[in-house]
Motif scaffolding. Structure first.
Motif, short mmCIF file in Angstrom:
data_model
loop_
_atom_site.label_atom_id
_atom_site.label_comp_id
_atom_site.label_asym_id
_atom_site.label_seq_id
_atom_site.Cartn_x
_atom_site.Cartn_y
_atom_site.Cartn_z
N LYS A 117 0.86 -1.19 0.00
CA LYS A 117 0.00 0.00 0.00
C LYS A 117 0.89 1.23 0.00
O LYS A 117 1.75 1.38 0.90
N VAL A 118 0.71 2.09 -0.99
CA VAL A 118 1.43 3.35 -1.05
C VAL A 118 0.38 4.45 -1.17
O VAL A 118 -0.44 4.43 -2.09
N GLU A 119 0.40 5.37 -0.22
CA GLU A 119 -0.65 6.40 -0.14
C GLU A 119 -2.00 5.69 -0.07
O GLU A 119 -2.16 4.82 0.76
N ASP A 120 -2.93 5.99 -0.99
CA ASP A 120 -4.25 5.35 -0.86
C ASP A 120 -4.46 4.20 -1.84
O ASP A 120 -5.58 3.79 -2.09
N THR A 121 -3.36 3.70 -2.41
CA THR A 121 -3.47 2.71 -3.48
C THR A 121 -2.64 1.47 -3.15
O THR A 121 -1.56 1.60 -2.58
N TYR A 122 -3.16 0.30 -3.53
CA TYR A 122 -2.41 -0.95 -3.37
C TYR A 122 -1.77 -1.29 -4.72
O TYR A 122 -2.46 -1.30 -5.75
N TYR A 123 -0.48 -1.58 -4.67
CA TYR A 123 0.24 -1.96 -5.89
C TYR A 123 0.65 -3.42 -5.78
O TYR A 123 1.26 -3.82 -4.78
N ALA A 124 0.30 -4.18 -6.82
CA ALA A 124 0.81 -5.54 -6.92
C ALA A 124 1.95 -5.52 -7.92
O ALA A 124 1.90 -4.78 -8.92
N MET A 125 3.00 -6.26 -7.65
CA MET A 125 4.09 -6.40 -8.62
C MET A 125 4.51 -7.85 -8.65
O MET A 125 4.42 -8.53 -7.61
N TRP A 126 4.91 -8.33 -9.80
CA TRP A 126 5.17 -9.76 -9.96
C TRP A 126 6.16 -9.91 -11.11
O TRP A 126 6.49 -8.94 -11.81
N CYS A 127 6.62 -11.13 -11.32
CA CYS A 127 7.50 -11.40 -12.45
C CYS A 127 6.65 -11.94 -13.61
O CYS A 127 5.78 -12.78 -13.38
N GLN A 128 6.89 -11.44 -14.80
CA GLN A 128 6.08 -11.84 -15.95
C GLN A 128 6.89 -11.74 -17.23
O GLN A 128 7.98 -11.17 -17.25
N ASP A 129 6.30 -12.25 -18.30
CA ASP A 129 6.96 -12.15 -19.60
C ASP A 129 6.81 -10.75 -20.18
O ASP A 129 5.70 -10.26 -20.33
N PHE A 130 7.96 -10.12 -20.49
CA PHE A 130 7.96 -8.84 -21.20
C PHE A 130 9.02 -9.01 -22.29
O PHE A 130 10.06 -8.41 -22.26
N TYR A 131 8.75 -10.00 -23.17
CA TYR A 131 9.74 -10.48 -24.13
C TYR A 131 10.97 -10.97 -23.37
O TYR A 131 12.10 -10.74 -23.78
N ALA A 133 11.75 -12.43 -18.94
CA ALA A 133 11.22 -12.25 -17.59
C ALA A 133 11.54 -10.87 -17.06
O ALA A 133 12.69 -10.43 -17.06
N SER A 134 10.51 -10.16 -16.65
CA SER A 134 10.71 -8.86 -16.02
C SER A 134 9.54 -8.59 -15.06
O SER A 134 8.83 -9.53 -14.70
N ILE A 135 9.36 -7.34 -14.68
CA ILE A 135 8.40 -7.03 -13.62
C ILE A 135 7.11 -6.47 -14.21
O ILE A 135 7.15 -5.55 -15.03
N GLY A 136 5.99 -7.01 -13.77
CA GLY A 136 4.69 -6.43 -14.08
C GLY A 136 4.16 -5.71 -12.85
O GLY A 136 4.55 -6.02 -11.72
N MET A 137 3.28 -4.74 -13.10
CA MET A 137 2.74 -3.96 -11.97
C MET A 137 1.29 -3.59 -12.24
O MET A 137 0.92 -3.32 -13.40
N ALA A 138 0.49 -3.56 -11.20
CA ALA A 138 -0.91 -3.13 -11.33
C ALA A 138 -1.32 -2.44 -10.04
O ALA A 138 -0.71 -2.64 -9.00
N LYS A 139 -2.36 -1.63 -10.15
CA LYS A 139 -2.82 -0.93 -8.96
C LYS A 139 -4.31 -1.18 -8.75
O LYS A 139 -5.06 -1.42 -9.71
N THR A 140 -4.69 -1.10 -7.49
CA THR A 140 -6.10 -1.25 -7.16
C THR A 140 -6.41 -0.45 -5.90
O THR A 140 -5.52 -0.25 -5.06
N LYS A 141 -7.66 -0.04 -5.79
CA LYS A 141 -8.09 0.60 -4.54
C LYS A 141 -9.17 -0.24 -3.88
O LYS A 141 -9.52 0.01 -2.73
N ASP A 142 -9.74 -1.18 -4.65
CA ASP A 142 -10.90 -1.91 -4.11
C ASP A 142 -10.76 -3.43 -4.19
O ASP A 142 -11.65 -4.14 -3.78
N PHE A 143 -9.67 -3.92 -4.73
CA PHE A 143 -9.44 -5.35 -4.93
C PHE A 143 -10.51 -5.98 -5.83
O PHE A 143 -10.74 -7.18 -5.80
N LYS A 144 -11.15 -5.12 -6.63
CA LYS A 144 -12.06 -5.64 -7.65
C LYS A 144 -11.45 -5.39 -9.02
O LYS A 144 -11.46 -6.27 -9.87
N THR A 145 -10.91 -4.19 -9.21
CA THR A 145 -10.27 -3.84 -10.49
C THR A 145 -8.78 -3.63 -10.27
O THR A 145 -8.39 -2.77 -9.48
N PHE A 146 -7.98 -4.44 -10.94
CA PHE A 146 -6.52 -4.28 -10.92
C PHE A 146 -6.10 -3.72 -12.27
O PHE A 146 -6.18 -4.42 -13.28
#
Ligand code: BMA
Length: 342
Positions: A117-131, A133-146
């Motif tokens: 959680k940074v400020e009012d937002t939750y950030y997920a980060m993970w390892c994924q294919d970006f041509y 292996a690299s880092i993917g990231m997404a944000k959510t405030k409600d755990f419904k929409t990432f």
């Protein structure tokens, strides 16, 4: 009240907790939950194993993003909720990541998620294919929409973990530059951003530590915990044996205003595989932390770690005991202590 203060963290009286067992002979003040592992095999339809996963407090309980290995062997990110942080309801659908337009935007694979959680937002980060292996990231405030945000790095990179607040006006992200396979090297680096989109001003934080438990590579585990002593960072380290890699975890304390400087680094591991669920599984001998919960009022810390790439484990420590232990066994090198720019 603990001597070492955990800062900028709301109280968490419902943190999962067990006292250290009487007569515990482990050297480090970290002890396992007696009911481990907290996830079993085939935990949800289509998911064979859940392990390296992240948990945050949410409403009157907890929410998690799990690394779920599908029955076709491809890892993805799943979500779950829990009242007590121990027993989980796992959503059998993959997290339905979308782009800024709200359109489906799923990675080809996704593993080792962290959640901060940074400020009012939750950030997920993970390892994924970006041509690669690299880092993917997404944000959510409600755990419904990432909603996916720009990938912070080009390949190859893994083990990205955000700091929970800006430092010197910039967001901070730790990561571990890698190769395209089972990387036989790896140091922890810090990158800075004014806006969570553009990452730069990279700093070296710490190198893999000599020939022993963290000798091959290291990678950030959980989001750094802000304390009166500095940023408390749990990280994994891999050791090379004649029978493959062994993953343990340890901890360091980073300077509060210049977190690329390591103030203390524990030369001993805190937890190393020794229980059946850590020694036996898809990949034996792995303890891989991805998240902590902490309660500033009691100094209690709960650590979630993947075990043998098969299960989720839970361990506990107390901040005063832990910081004393790190300081007592601290051994830093020049590359730890310096600001990390050349
Ligand atoms: C690392 C990562 C982790 C995994 C570990 C042990 O390289 O891929 O997801 O837990 O290896 O297999």
């Amino acid at each position: 009240m603990s001597k070492v203060r955990i800062l900028n963290t709301p109280g968490l009286p419902n943190i999962p907790w067990q006292e250290r067992p009487a007569g515990d002979t482990h050297d480090a003040p970290v002890w396992r939950y007696s009911g481990n592992p907290i996830t079993g095999r085939n935990p949800a339809p289509g998911v064979a194993r859940i392990f390296n996963s992240a948990v945050v407090p949410w409403q009157d309980g907890f929410i998690a993003v799990f690394r779920g290995e599908q029955v076709n062997g491809i890892p993805h990110v799943y979500q779950g909720s829990s009242k007590d942080g121990i027993h989980w309801n796992i959503d059998p659908e993959k997290v339905p990541f979308v782009n800024e337009k709200g359109e489906s935007f799923l990675p080809l694979y996704a593993y080792d998620p962290r959640l901060v959680k940074v400020e009012d937002t939750y950030y997920a980060m993970w390892c994924q294919d970006f041509y690669g292996a690299s880092i993917g990231m997404a944000k959510t405030k409600d755990f419904k929409t990432f909603t996916r945000v720009e990938n912070p790095y080009i390949p190859f990179n893994r083990n990205a973990v955000l700091f929970p607040r800006k430092v010197n006006g910039r967001y901070l992200l730790l990561s571990r530059p890698s190769d395209s396979g089972h990387t036989p090297f790896g140091d922890i680096w810090l990158s800075q951003s004014p806006d969570m989109t553009f990452w730069g001003m990279h700093r070296h934080v710490m190198s893999s530590g000599g020939p022993w438990w963290e000798g091959v590579k290291i990678g950030s585990g959980a989001a750094p915990i802000e304390t009166s002593e500095g940023w408390l960072l749990f990280y994994h380290g891999a050791s090379s044996t004649c029978n493959g890699l062994v993953y343990s975890f340890g901890a360091a304390i980073l300077d509060i205003n210049e977190p690329s400087k390591v103030l203390y680094r524990c030369e001993n591991f805190l937890l190393t595989p020794e229980e059946w669920y850590e020694e036996r599984g898809f990949v034996p001998n792995v303890c891989f932390p991805c998240a902590t919960l902490q309660d500033p009022d009691t100094g209690r810390i709960a650590i979630y770690y993947g075990a043998a790439d098969t299960y989720l484990g839970l361990a506990f420590t107390q901040v005063d005991l832990l910081v004393d232990y790190i300081k007592n066994y601290s051994r830093t090198t020049i590359t730890d202590e310096e600001i990390g720019i050349r």
